[in-house]
Design a protein around this motif. Sequence first.
Motif, PDB file in Angstrom:
ATOM      1  N   ALA A  35       0.836  -1.208   0.000  1.00  6.93           N
ATOM      2  CA  ALA A  35       0.000   0.000   0.000  1.00  6.93           C
ATOM      3  C   ALA A  35       0.870   1.257   0.000  1.00  6.93           C
ATOM      4  O   ALA A  35       0.589   2.221  -0.719  1.00  6.93           O
ATOM      5  N   LEU A  36       1.935   1.243   0.806  1.00  6.03           N
ATOM      6  CA  LEU A  36       2.838   2.391   0.847  1.00  6.03           C
ATOM      7  C   LEU A  36       3.502   2.605  -0.507  1.00  6.03           C
ATOM      8  O   LEU A  36       3.619   3.740  -0.986  1.00  6.03           O
ATOM      9  N   ALA A  37       3.934   1.522  -1.150  1.00  2.00           N
ATOM     10  CA  ALA A  37       4.563   1.631  -2.466  1.00  2.00           C
ATOM     11  C   ALA A  37       3.591   2.200  -3.489  1.00  2.00           C
ATOM     12  O   ALA A  37       3.971   3.030  -4.331  1.00  2.00           O
ATOM     13  N   ALA A  38       2.330   1.769  -3.426  1.00  2.00           N
ATOM     14  CA  ALA A  38       1.330   2.280  -4.363  1.00  2.00           C
ATOM     15  C   ALA A  38       1.072   3.764  -4.132  1.00  2.00           C
ATOM     16  O   ALA A  38       0.955   4.546  -5.090  1.00  2.00           O
ATOM     17  N   ASP A  39       0.987   4.182  -2.858  1.00  2.00           N
ATOM     18  CA  ASP A  39       0.790   5.599  -2.554  1.00  2.00           C
ATOM     19  C   ASP A  39       1.968   6.438  -3.039  1.00  2.00           C
ATOM     20  O   ASP A  39       1.793   7.515  -3.613  1.00  2.00           O
ATOM     21  N   GLU A  40       3.180   5.943  -2.805  1.00  2.00           N
ATOM     22  CA  GLU A  40       4.358   6.695  -3.244  1.00  2.00           C
ATOM     23  C   GLU A  40       4.400   6.817  -4.763  1.00  2.00           C
ATOM     24  O   GLU A  40       4.791   7.857  -5.303  1.00  2.00           O
ATOM     25  N   ALA A  41       3.985   5.774  -5.459  1.00  2.00           N
ATOM     26  CA  ALA A  41       3.956   5.834  -6.920  1.00  2.00           C
ATOM     27  C   ALA A  41       2.990   6.909  -7.402  1.00  2.00           C
ATOM     28  O   ALA A  41       3.295   7.667  -8.336  1.00  2.00           O
ATOM     29  N   SER A  42       1.820   6.999  -6.766  1.00  2.00           N
ATOM     30  CA  SER A  42       0.842   8.020  -7.147  1.00  2.00           C
ATOM     31  C   SER A  42       1.375   9.417  -6.856  1.00  2.00           C
ATOM     32  O   SER A  42       1.210  10.340  -7.662  1.00  2.00           O
ATOM     33  N   ASN A  52      10.138  10.552   1.235  1.00  2.00           N
ATOM     34  CA  ASN A  52       9.477  10.191   2.476  1.00  2.00           C
ATOM     35  C   ASN A  52      10.302  10.731   3.648  1.00  2.00           C
ATOM     36  O   ASN A  52      11.427  10.299   3.874  1.00  2.00           O
ATOM     37  N   VAL A  53       9.737  11.696   4.374  1.00  2.00           N
ATOM     38  CA  VAL A  53      10.445  12.325   5.491  1.00  2.00           C
ATOM     39  C   VAL A  53       9.707  12.061   6.808  1.00  2.00           C
ATOM     40  O   VAL A  53       9.802  12.847   7.748  1.00  2.00           O
ATOM     41  N   GLY A  59       0.720   6.196  12.389  1.00  2.00           N
ATOM     42  CA  GLY A  59      -0.397   6.560  11.532  1.00  2.00           C
ATOM     43  C   GLY A  59      -0.163   7.744  10.623  1.00  2.00           C
ATOM     44  O   GLY A  59      -1.067   8.135   9.885  1.00  2.00           O
ATOM     45  N   VAL A  60       1.043   8.321  10.653  1.00  2.00           N
ATOM     46  CA  VAL A  60       1.330   9.513   9.855  1.00  2.00           C
ATOM     47  C   VAL A  60       2.515   9.240   8.928  1.00  2.00           C
ATOM     48  O   VAL A  60       3.573   8.811   9.378  1.00  2.00           O
ATOM     49  N   ILE A  61       2.316   9.485   7.628  1.00  2.00           N
ATOM     50  CA  ILE A  61       3.392   9.353   6.645  1.00  2.00           C
ATOM     51  C   ILE A  61       3.484  10.670   5.880  1.00  2.00           C
ATOM     52  O   ILE A  61       2.464  11.193   5.414  1.00  2.00           O
ATOM     53  N   THR A  62       4.686  11.203   5.762  1.00  2.00           N
ATOM     54  CA  THR A  62       4.884  12.527   5.187  1.00  2.00           C
ATOM     55  C   THR A  62       5.888  12.472   4.040  1.00  2.00           C
ATOM     56  O   THR A  62       6.940  11.835   4.158  1.00  2.00           O
ATOM     57  N   ARG A  71       7.568  24.498  -3.251  1.00  2.00           N
ATOM     58  CA  ARG A  71       7.762  23.441  -2.253  1.00  2.00           C
ATOM     59  C   ARG A  71       6.396  22.934  -1.790  1.00  2.00           C
ATOM     60  O   ARG A  71       5.500  23.730  -1.478  1.00  2.00           O
ATOM     61  N   VAL A  72       6.270  21.635  -1.724  1.00  2.00           N
ATOM     62  CA  VAL A  72       4.986  21.044  -1.320  1.00  2.00           C
ATOM     63  C   VAL A  72       5.218  19.945  -0.291  1.00  2.00           C
ATOM     64  O   VAL A  72       6.317  19.386  -0.185  1.00  2.00           O
ATOM     65  N   GLN A  73       4.163  19.671   0.450  1.00  2.00           N
ATOM     66  CA  GLN A  73       4.183  18.578   1.418  1.00  2.00           C
ATOM     67  C   GLN A  73       2.877  17.805   1.295  1.00  2.00           C
ATOM     68  O   GLN A  73       1.797  18.387   1.177  1.00  2.00           O
ATOM     69  N   LEU A  74       2.977  16.482   1.320  1.00  2.00           N
ATOM     70  CA  LEU A  74       1.810  15.615   1.308  1.00  2.00           C
ATOM     71  C   LEU A  74       1.906  14.678   2.507  1.00  2.00           C
ATOM     72  O   LEU A  74       2.989  14.158   2.809  1.00  2.00           O
ATOM     73  N   ARG A  75       0.785  14.490   3.169  1.00  2.00           N
ATOM     74  CA  ARG A  75       0.800  13.696   4.398  1.00  2.00           C
ATOM     75  C   ARG A  75      -0.490  12.884   4.495  1.00  2.00           C
ATOM     76  O   ARG A  75      -1.571  13.396   4.212  1.00  2.00           O
TER      77      ARG A  75
END
Length: 229
Positions: A35-42, A52-53, A59-62, A71-75
């Motif tokens: 699931a994490l790999a799929a989210d990162e691909a999107s 990924n920082v 429960g939090v991935i940034t 500059r952008v951030q997605l979480r």
Amino acid sequence: MSEVTSALLAGAIVLALVLHFAWLARRSRDKASAALAADEASIRAVVADAANVSDGTAGVITWEGSWNGQRVQLRTIVDTLATRKLPARWLSVSITEKVAVSAIFDMMMRPGSPTTFSNFDHLDHTLPKAPGFPAEAVLRTDRRGTRFPQGIIAGHLETFADGRAKELLITPNGVRIVWLLAEAERGRYGVFRQAAFGDMRIDATLIERLLVSLSKLRDAINQSERQVA
């Protein structure tokens, strides 16, 4: 049945249970990794240099990177507060560039309970709404008497039309939208108290849409302030 046979049978049952739980744990880890790999691909389909920082908060991935020179951030945030009927998974999308406002402007849709992704409940001053804001929206700020270009902001709220956008945050250091990705599966949460979200994945089209909306809003606010100056 002899005591030896009983002991062997009990041992076999315990071993089978241990192996089964180990298999379940491994399967859960594998699904989480996929699931994490799929989210990162999107995300990287839109923000090519996204990194990924995450700091290890449960429960939090940034991710952070750049999009169209900004500059952008997605979480992603899994909200399991007891005040919610069901746990929720949120997507926070931010442009972390300067905005020509002097205080915090926070618009929350249907603010019925605390959240794990926002400081809205800690803002002391409620703002009157100009025409064009959703009826379910509540506006707050951290500084009494601050004026915001509400007419401009109201003209950039298309993403709030379908009910999944939860928050619009505008600060001197950036703009953010928080979006409801999914609520936990009711049956599984009701029985096992597990926050499972099925096969829900982040959509690259959604990321692009939210970034475009935020960029247009930020540009409009900054352009308006330059004209006034």
